[in-house]
Motif scaffolding. Sequence first.
Motif, mmCIF file in Angstrom:
data_model
loop_
_atom_site.group_PDB
_atom_site.id
_atom_site.type_symbol
_atom_site.label_atom_id
_atom_site.label_comp_id
_atom_site.label_asym_id
_atom_site.label_seq_id
_atom_site.Cartn_x
_atom_site.Cartn_y
_atom_site.Cartn_z
ATOM 1 N N LEU A 85 0.817 -1.210 0.000
ATOM 2 C CA LEU A 85 0.000 0.000 0.000
ATOM 3 C C LEU A 85 0.854 1.265 0.000
ATOM 4 C CD1 LEU A 85 -2.846 -1.133 2.428
ATOM 5 C CD2 LEU A 85 -2.938 -0.903 -0.061
ATOM 6 N N ARG A 86 2.020 1.223 0.637
ATOM 7 C CA ARG A 86 2.914 2.383 0.575
ATOM 8 C C ARG A 86 3.311 2.684 -0.867
ATOM 9 N NH1 ARG A 86 5.295 0.308 5.282
ATOM 10 N NH2 ARG A 86 6.954 -0.705 4.067
ATOM 11 N N GLN A 87 3.573 1.632 -1.638
ATOM 12 C CA GLN A 87 3.915 1.829 -3.043
ATOM 13 C C GLN A 87 2.728 2.397 -3.821
ATOM 14 O OE1 GLN A 87 5.264 -1.991 -4.428
ATOM 15 N NE2 GLN A 87 7.327 -1.717 -3.603
ATOM 16 N N MET A 88 1.535 1.898 -3.529
ATOM 17 C CA MET A 88 0.344 2.360 -4.234
ATOM 18 C C MET A 88 0.016 3.812 -3.908
ATOM 19 S SD MET A 88 -1.985 -1.102 -3.858
ATOM 20 C CE MET A 88 -3.239 -0.724 -5.079
ATOM 21 N N ALA A 89 0.450 4.289 -2.743
ATOM 22 C CA ALA A 89 0.159 5.661 -2.321
ATOM 23 C C ALA A 89 1.179 6.666 -2.829
ATOM 24 C CB ALA A 89 0.090 5.724 -0.792
ATOM 25 N N SER A 90 2.118 6.252 -3.675
ATOM 26 C CA SER A 90 3.118 7.166 -4.220
ATOM 27 C C SER A 90 2.426 8.320 -4.956
ATOM 28 C CB SER A 90 4.043 6.437 -5.191
ATOM 29 O OG SER A 90 4.761 5.424 -4.523
ATOM 30 N N PRO A 91 2.971 9.523 -4.878
ATOM 31 C CA PRO A 91 2.310 10.699 -5.462
ATOM 32 C C PRO A 91 2.012 10.585 -6.946
ATOM 33 C CG PRO A 91 4.089 11.380 -4.000
ATOM 34 C CD PRO A 91 4.193 9.891 -4.125
ATOM 35 N N GLU A 92 2.819 9.811 -7.686
ATOM 36 C CA GLU A 92 2.594 9.718 -9.121
ATOM 37 C C GLU A 92 1.496 8.724 -9.503
ATOM 38 O OE1 GLU A 92 5.728 6.610 -8.183
ATOM 39 O OE2 GLU A 92 5.265 8.679 -7.563
ATOM 40 N N ARG A 93 1.021 7.948 -8.548
ATOM 41 C CA ARG A 93 -0.031 6.959 -8.844
ATOM 42 C C ARG A 93 -1.391 7.638 -8.914
ATOM 43 N NH1 ARG A 93 2.262 1.797 -7.385
ATOM 44 N NH2 ARG A 93 0.332 0.823 -8.100
ATOM 45 N N GLN A 94 -2.297 7.086 -9.726
ATOM 46 C CA GLN A 94 -3.598 7.707 -9.991
ATOM 47 C C GLN A 94 -4.714 6.676 -9.812
ATOM 48 O OE1 GLN A 94 -2.222 10.809 -13.503
ATOM 49 N NE2 GLN A 94 -2.779 8.740 -14.103
ATOM 50 N N PHE A 95 -5.416 6.736 -8.708
ATOM 51 C CA PHE A 95 -6.496 5.794 -8.436
ATOM 52 C C PHE A 95 -7.840 6.514 -8.496
ATOM 53 C CE2 PHE A 95 -2.909 3.490 -6.804
ATOM 54 C CZ PHE A 95 -3.227 2.157 -7.024
ATOM 55 N N LEU A 96 -8.709 6.009 -9.352
ATOM 56 C CA LEU A 96 -10.073 6.525 -9.397
ATOM 57 C C LEU A 96 -10.857 6.108 -8.163
ATOM 58 C CD1 LEU A 96 -11.071 5.839 -13.112
ATOM 59 C CD2 LEU A 96 -10.629 8.072 -12.065
ATOM 60 N N ALA A 97 -10.517 4.949 -7.609
ATOM 61 C CA ALA A 97 -11.218 4.440 -6.433
ATOM 62 C C ALA A 97 -10.324 3.442 -5.722
ATOM 63 C CB ALA A 97 -12.537 3.775 -6.842
ATOM 64 N N PHE A 98 -10.515 3.342 -4.411
ATOM 65 C CA PHE A 98 -9.784 2.357 -3.626
ATOM 66 C C PHE A 98 -10.626 1.990 -2.404
ATOM 67 C CE2 PHE A 98 -7.183 1.060 -0.080
ATOM 68 C CZ PHE A 98 -6.394 0.072 -0.645
ATOM 69 N N ASP A 99 -10.643 0.699 -2.093
ATOM 70 C CA ASP A 99 -11.302 0.184 -0.895
ATOM 71 C C ASP A 99 -10.472 -0.985 -0.400
ATOM 72 O OD1 ASP A 99 -12.927 -0.869 1.092
ATOM 73 O OD2 ASP A 99 -14.773 -0.746 -0.092
ATOM 74 N N GLY A 100 -9.873 -0.831 0.772
ATOM 75 C CA GLY A 100 -8.986 -1.863 1.288
ATOM 76 C C GLY A 100 -9.683 -3.014 1.983
ATOM 77 N N ARG A 101 -10.993 -2.949 2.120
ATOM 78 C CA ARG A 101 -11.725 -3.984 2.853
ATOM 79 C C ARG A 101 -11.940 -5.242 2.006
ATOM 80 N NH1 ARG A 101 -16.963 -0.606 4.186
ATOM 81 N NH2 ARG A 101 -16.622 -0.179 1.964
ATOM 82 N N ASP A 102 -12.173 -6.364 2.685
ATOM 83 C CA ASP A 102 -12.531 -7.628 2.028
ATOM 84 C C ASP A 102 -11.549 -7.998 0.922
ATOM 85 O OD1 ASP A 102 -14.062 -9.927 1.544
ATOM 86 O OD2 ASP A 102 -15.239 -8.905 -0.011
ATOM 87 N N GLY A 103 -10.262 -7.918 1.220
ATOM 88 C CA GLY A 103 -9.258 -8.274 0.231
ATOM 89 C C GLY A 103 -8.781 -7.130 -0.625
ATOM 90 N N GLY A 104 -9.599 -6.080 -0.750
ATOM 91 C CA GLY A 104 -9.188 -4.893 -1.484
ATOM 92 C C GLY A 104 -9.782 -4.780 -2.872
ATOM 93 N N ARG A 105 -10.155 -3.570 -3.228
ATOM 94 C CA ARG A 105 -10.638 -3.231 -4.564
ATOM 95 C C ARG A 105 -9.922 -1.952 -4.983
ATOM 96 N NH1 ARG A 105 -12.745 -7.073 -2.624
ATOM 97 N NH2 ARG A 105 -14.911 -7.747 -2.646
#
Length: 335
Positions: A85-105
Amino acid sequence: MADRPRRRRLRRSLLAALVTVAVAVPVSGAARPAAVPAPVPTALGPLRDASQAALHERYAASRQDILAAGRAALEHGDRKRAASLRQMASPERQFLAFDGRDGGRSVEVVGDLSAARRIAVLVPGAGVGLDAYGRLRRGAQALQRELGEGGAVVVWLGYRTPATLSPASVTDGRAAEAAPALRMLVDRLSAARPGARISLLCHSYGSVICARAASGTPADAIVLYGSPGTGVVDVAALRTGARVWAGRGGGDWISGVPNVRVRLPFGATVGFGTDPVADRFGAEVFDAGDGGHSDYLLPGSRSLTNLARIASGRAPVEAGGASEVDHTPVGASRG
């Protein structure tokens, strides 16, 4: 003619063996990811605006959700999830949506969605998750480079994928749950980027989801690759105006999976039926090279080249040489 019942029994026996392996073989950590706690994500609402300002706001909110999920994972003692998750939170990453529950989406964008004329939606198969996401993202980056300027890739990890060896990987329950969310994403991308060409690139179990989401989709192309089957007998049963393609690498083990669909005594249906690269399925078959099941998005591969060409509205390169040019304008709908 006498051999036909024997072949049918053999195929059913092979499928039964596959199911037995899926049930009996333990998959290390298969139940753990869903048990990692995460907070409720920000309520972002549906994607309606693909301007840079609106997208930047969504990306920033999702980044905060990822950071919060990372803290929760660390408190839970799952360092692997926290590092991912630290890698996914890098400033250059672009997520339209994120939900960490139930395995993650998650729904990640690679490229500039605000200016995209060609959008490829990657739909992954079994065994992909927040803890095994890096390879999928590297493939998305390679695909975006092939698409070039005006091309964006949307990595849709919008469901809890089954373990590769599990009962869920040979039934369509997860696909039935996932398909409405995928259909909604494509609808909203089409509304937010009118005129853009949208392609669904569906790998392995992801092709079962795409088949469920195909009816009425505004997508211009549906590409099934490394597919065990889709759960339908042919392209007509998909009830879609999208152009349907299918390909399989020469070294893909999925070719050994029996293409049958069997109803078990307790009501479940196992297997996904017709092979999408078979003539009777009716898809347009493209050359996917000689790679294995996880090699379709490898840089320099024939499969990556052809996936990008199809997503761009161009004809794929044929085995042994170049194909004729597809004169359909980029961004034009075939539906």
